[in-house]
Design an enzyme around this catalytic site. Structure first.
Site, mmCIF file in Angstrom:
data_model
loop_
_atom_site.group_PDB
_atom_site.id
_atom_site.type_symbol
_atom_site.label_atom_id
_atom_site.label_comp_id
_atom_site.label_asym_id
_atom_site.label_seq_id
_atom_site.Cartn_x
_atom_site.Cartn_y
_atom_site.Cartn_z
ATOM 1 N N ARG A 1 0.457 14.877 12.679
ATOM 2 C CA ARG A 1 0.999 14.647 11.338
ATOM 3 C C ARG A 1 1.156 15.954 10.548
ATOM 4 O O ARG A 1 0.515 16.202 9.549
ATOM 5 C CB ARG A 1 0.154 13.625 10.606
ATOM 6 C CG ARG A 1 0.093 12.338 11.436
ATOM 7 C CD ARG A 1 -0.580 11.195 10.796
ATOM 8 N NE ARG A 1 0.247 10.608 9.744
ATOM 9 C CZ ARG A 1 -0.157 9.519 9.071
ATOM 10 N NH1 ARG A 1 -1.330 9.010 9.318
ATOM 11 N NH2 ARG A 1 0.603 8.999 8.135
ATOM 12 N N CYS B 1 -4.752 12.620 12.208
ATOM 13 C CA CYS B 1 -5.587 11.414 12.261
ATOM 14 C C CYS B 1 -5.418 10.829 13.665
ATOM 15 O O CYS B 1 -4.795 11.431 14.531
ATOM 16 C CB CYS B 1 -5.158 10.420 11.192
ATOM 17 S SG CYS B 1 -3.579 9.695 11.558
ATOM 18 N N LYS C 1 0.853 -1.205 0.000
ATOM 19 C CA LYS C 1 0.000 0.000 0.000
ATOM 20 C C LYS C 1 0.887 1.254 0.000
ATOM 21 O O LYS C 1 0.666 2.176 -0.765
ATOM 22 C CB LYS C 1 -0.879 0.011 1.243
ATOM 23 C CG LYS C 1 -1.572 1.343 1.507
ATOM 24 C CD LYS C 1 -2.474 1.327 2.716
ATOM 25 C CE LYS C 1 -1.780 1.625 3.999
ATOM 26 N NZ LYS C 1 -1.499 3.044 4.261
ATOM 27 N N ASN C 2 1.906 1.259 0.880
ATOM 28 C CA ASN C 2 2.686 2.485 1.058
ATOM 29 C C ASN C 2 3.732 2.704 -0.023
ATOM 30 O O ASN C 2 4.439 3.706 -0.007
ATOM 31 C CB ASN C 2 3.321 2.510 2.450
ATOM 32 C CG ASN C 2 2.253 2.665 3.520
ATOM 33 O OD1 ASN C 2 1.091 2.954 3.215
ATOM 34 N ND2 ASN C 2 2.615 2.452 4.760
ATOM 35 N N ASP D 1 4.620 0.844 11.899
ATOM 36 C CA ASP D 1 3.394 0.224 11.379
ATOM 37 C C ASP D 1 3.218 -1.213 11.839
ATOM 38 O O ASP D 1 2.205 -1.831 11.544
ATOM 39 C CB ASP D 1 3.379 0.269 9.847
ATOM 40 C CG ASP D 1 3.201 1.671 9.340
ATOM 41 O OD1 ASP D 1 3.414 1.904 8.143
ATOM 42 O OD2 ASP D 1 2.864 2.548 10.161
ATOM 43 N N ARG E 1 -8.682 -0.361 4.389
ATOM 44 C CA ARG E 1 -7.711 0.563 3.788
ATOM 45 C C ARG E 1 -6.391 -0.138 3.497
ATOM 46 O O ARG E 1 -5.667 0.273 2.587
ATOM 47 C CB ARG E 1 -7.427 1.744 4.749
ATOM 48 C CG ARG E 1 -8.609 2.648 4.983
ATOM 49 C CD ARG E 1 -8.166 3.887 5.740
ATOM 50 N NE ARG E 1 -7.015 4.486 5.076
ATOM 51 C CZ ARG E 1 -6.260 5.427 5.648
ATOM 52 N NH1 ARG E 1 -6.512 5.827 6.863
ATOM 53 N NH2 ARG E 1 -5.250 5.949 5.010
HETATM 54 C C1 EPZ Z 1 4.039 7.069 6.057
HETATM 55 O O1 EPZ Z 1 3.266 8.112 6.601
HETATM 56 C C2 EPZ Z 1 3.129 5.860 6.011
HETATM 57 N N1 EPZ Z 1 1.980 6.125 5.131
HETATM 58 C C3 EPZ Z 1 2.642 5.516 7.416
HETATM 59 O O2 EPZ Z 1 1.873 4.297 7.314
HETATM 60 C C4 EPZ Z 1 3.860 5.235 8.295
HETATM 61 O O3 EPZ Z 1 3.421 5.000 9.619
HETATM 62 C C5 EPZ Z 1 4.803 6.454 8.272
HETATM 63 O O4 EPZ Z 1 5.162 6.760 6.904
HETATM 64 C C6 EPZ Z 1 6.081 6.201 9.052
HETATM 65 O O5 EPZ Z 1 6.730 5.072 8.547
HETATM 66 C C7 EPZ Z 1 2.152 6.038 3.797
HETATM 67 O O6 EPZ Z 1 3.232 5.758 3.309
HETATM 68 C C8 EPZ Z 1 0.939 6.307 2.958
HETATM 69 P P1 EPZ Z 1 6.113 10.461 8.180
HETATM 70 P P2 EPZ Z 1 3.877 9.631 6.615
HETATM 71 O O7 EPZ Z 1 6.012 11.722 7.390
HETATM 72 O O8 EPZ Z 1 4.667 9.848 5.395
HETATM 73 C C9 EPZ Z 1 6.465 13.713 11.553
HETATM 74 C C10 EPZ Z 1 0.055 2.873 7.663
HETATM 75 O O9 EPZ Z 1 -0.391 2.350 8.694
HETATM 76 N N2 EPZ Z 1 6.438 14.705 10.461
HETATM 77 O O10 EPZ Z 1 7.320 9.606 8.037
HETATM 78 O O11 EPZ Z 1 2.760 10.555 6.918
HETATM 79 C C11 EPZ Z 1 5.095 13.080 11.757
HETATM 80 O O12 EPZ Z 1 4.289 13.892 12.585
HETATM 81 C C12 EPZ Z 1 0.496 4.333 7.685
HETATM 82 O O13 EPZ Z 1 0.198 2.278 6.573
HETATM 83 C C13 EPZ Z 1 6.651 16.042 10.773
HETATM 84 O O14 EPZ Z 1 6.862 16.400 11.931
HETATM 85 O O15 EPZ Z 1 4.839 9.530 7.881
HETATM 86 C C14 EPZ Z 1 5.427 11.764 12.410
HETATM 87 O O16 EPZ Z 1 5.566 11.957 13.800
HETATM 88 C C15 EPZ Z 1 0.238 4.988 9.033
HETATM 89 N N3 EPZ Z 1 6.622 16.973 9.775
HETATM 90 C C16 EPZ Z 1 6.781 11.409 11.801
HETATM 91 O O17 EPZ Z 1 7.287 12.610 11.190
HETATM 92 C C17 EPZ Z 1 6.396 16.610 8.462
HETATM 93 O O18 EPZ Z 1 6.401 17.497 7.579
HETATM 94 C C18 EPZ Z 1 6.694 10.334 10.734
HETATM 95 O O19 EPZ Z 1 5.849 10.817 9.712
HETATM 96 C C19 EPZ Z 1 6.178 15.244 8.161
HETATM 97 C C20 EPZ Z 1 6.215 14.316 9.174
#
Ligand code: EPZ
Length: 419
Positions: free
Chosen positions: A122, A117, A22-23, A306, A398
């Site tokens: 996020r 969410c 998915k990701n 995850d 999802r």
């Molecule tokens: C991706 O989300 C995945 N989703 C998530 O999977 C996964 O948990 C996450 O990466 C971490 O591995 C998809 O790929 C569609 P991040 P993403 O940006 O990109 C902070 C699932 O269950 N952050 O790496 O949104 C954020 O708040 C889902 O399949 C900032 O602070 O994750 C978080 O604490 C859930 N500022 C951390 O980084 C930003 O601009 C990780 O977020 C962006 C992120």
């Protein structure tokens, strides 16, 4: 509404096949917006999130054909809008990643701020800071982002404050069509980043270093469509590995890349399960008597956030005290109270949880609070005494294709019924 009815106590046996990630497929479908000729994707998981992102692209004027199972063809020749629909962006955060390709193609874009969410606020500050470094003018107001690049996109060197997966993917897509060279430092190294980079390079991009902390991108003038097969879903695979271990099963998980499962494989072995790795399959055997282990989630190659809810479900029935620390998201313990309803012994303090096992789980009515928490409830139900009913299944839909059929195929007593 529908619910799952699961009667626990069966040791899972047999073979289960994992689908596409998915990701990986979500950012890859979005990246096809960068090309003026069609792309065809294979091993596409049939998930709610894939249907949602296909809707977003159609709203932008893109032709998306999903008539063939697990195949998707996308033709972004004509993009007729630079504003994705609010309701779709707010239901699925990954839609936010269309911002970069729209700017690259149209020179501007307007998109609603993606909401938080269940698992956290996020924010998108890392995305926006990188976009501004590449020459994008960003204005925020009334819940929307207006982005313009009147002077085009120019390569830059950008340091990421946190190795955000989405921000790494987003900036890679934009920089692929920038003028000049971009160097991204302290970026995410997840396998899904590598898959996106491989697809971008098949489209004619020049992306080097994906999978390491430094990615270098030589901007090109134009990208063309490409055919691409999505990597297996390491989180779906990991979920089934845990199901085999905690039910005392003997399961072969097919279509898995063992190098993507190293942290979980290490933890399952530490807990006493037997895990045999082959080229594209993993064999998990266990007597169901697992030892407590400590887990700390980290960006790849650390233990994946995850998989945190799922391994917590396993530790609930392991012998001894386990500690789980969630360092990636600030609120990813929503599954704890639902597990406690079934009899789990868990205490949390901030981002740490202590789990005392083995708890005697009894079936009851529980709900899914988010995608991976829902997976954890299914796992707990597989070992609970009696019947568990699980509602709010849209979270599960999802991220898990055919999970009822797949689990039933290895002996689980599970059915999906109308409420
Ligand atoms: C991706 O989300 C995945 N989703 C998530 O999977 C996964 O948990 C996450 O990466 C971490 O591995 C998809 O790929 C569609 P991040 P993403 O940006 O990109 C902070 C699932 O269950 N952050 O790496 O949104 C954020 O708040 C889902 O399949 C900032 O602070 O994750 C978080 O604490 C859930 N500022 C951390 O980084 C930003 O601009 C990780 O977020 C962006 C992120």
């Amino acid at each position: 509404m529908e619910k799952l009815l699961i009667t626990g106590g069966r040791a899972l046996q047999g073979r289960i096949i994992v689908g596409g990630a998915k990701n990986a497929v979500l950012p890859i479908i979005i990246a096809s917006l960068l090309a003026k000729t069609p792309s065809r994707f294979d091993e596409v998981p049939m998930l709610e999130d894939v249907r949602t992102i296909s809707q977003v692209l159609r709203h932008l004027g893109v032709k998306v054909d999903d008539s063939e199972p697990n195949v998707l063809t996308v033709d972004s020749r004509d993009i007729t809008s630079f504003e994705p629909p609010y309701d779709l962006v707010s239901t699925m955060r990954a839609s936010f990643l269309v911002l970069g390709p729209l700017i690259a193609r149209m020179g501007k874009a307007r998109i609603s701020m993606p909401g938080g969410c269940a698992i956290g606020a996020r924010p998108i500050d890392i995305h926006l800071k990188a976009f501004e470094a590449l020459g994008v003018e960003i204005e925020q107001g009334h819940g929307y982002i207006e982005a313009n690049a009147p002077k085009g996109i120019k390569g830059a060197t950008i340091y990421f404050d946190f190795p955000s997966v989405g921000a790494t993917e987003h900036v890679m897509m934009l920089a692929a069509l920038a003028k000049g060279k971009t160097v991204l430092e302290n970026v995410a190294q997840e396998p899904e980043i590598v898959d996106l980079a491989n697809y971008l390079n098949k489209m004619g991009a020049k992306v080097r270093g994906a999978g390491t902390a430094v990615i270098k991108i030589e901007g090109v003038k134009e990208l063309h469509g490409a055919d691409y097969t999505i990597i297996p879903d390491r989180i779906e695979a990991g979920t089934y590995m845990i199901a085999a271990a905690m039910t005392g099963g003997d399961v072969i998980i097919e279509n898995v890349l063992p190098e993507h499962q190293k942290p979980l494989t290490a933890k399952l072995r530490e807990a006493g399960a037997i895990v045999e790795e082959d080229v594209d399959r993993i064999h998990v055997v266990s007597n169901g008597q697992l030892k407590a282990v400590d887990v700390k989630t980290l960006p790849f190659p650390g233990f994946p956030t995850d998989m945190q809810a799922q391994i917590m479900a396993m530790l609930v029935v392991a012998n001894g005290r386990s500690r789980v620390t969630e360092t990636v998201f600030e609120n990813r313990f929503m599954h704890v109270t639902e597990l406690m309803r079934m009899g789990a012994k868990i205490t949390t303090e901030g981002r740490s949880a202590s789990i005392d096992g083995p708890a005697h789980l009894t079936g009851c009515q529980v709900r899914c609070t988010d995608l991976r928490a829902g997976a954890a409830m299914i796992l707990a139900a597989l070992v609970a005494e009696g019947q568990t009913s699980i509602v709010d299944l849209h979270h599960i839909d999802r991220g898990y294709e055919n999970i009822v059929e797949k689990l039933r195929g290895i002996g689980a007593q599970i059915e999906r019924v109308k409420e």
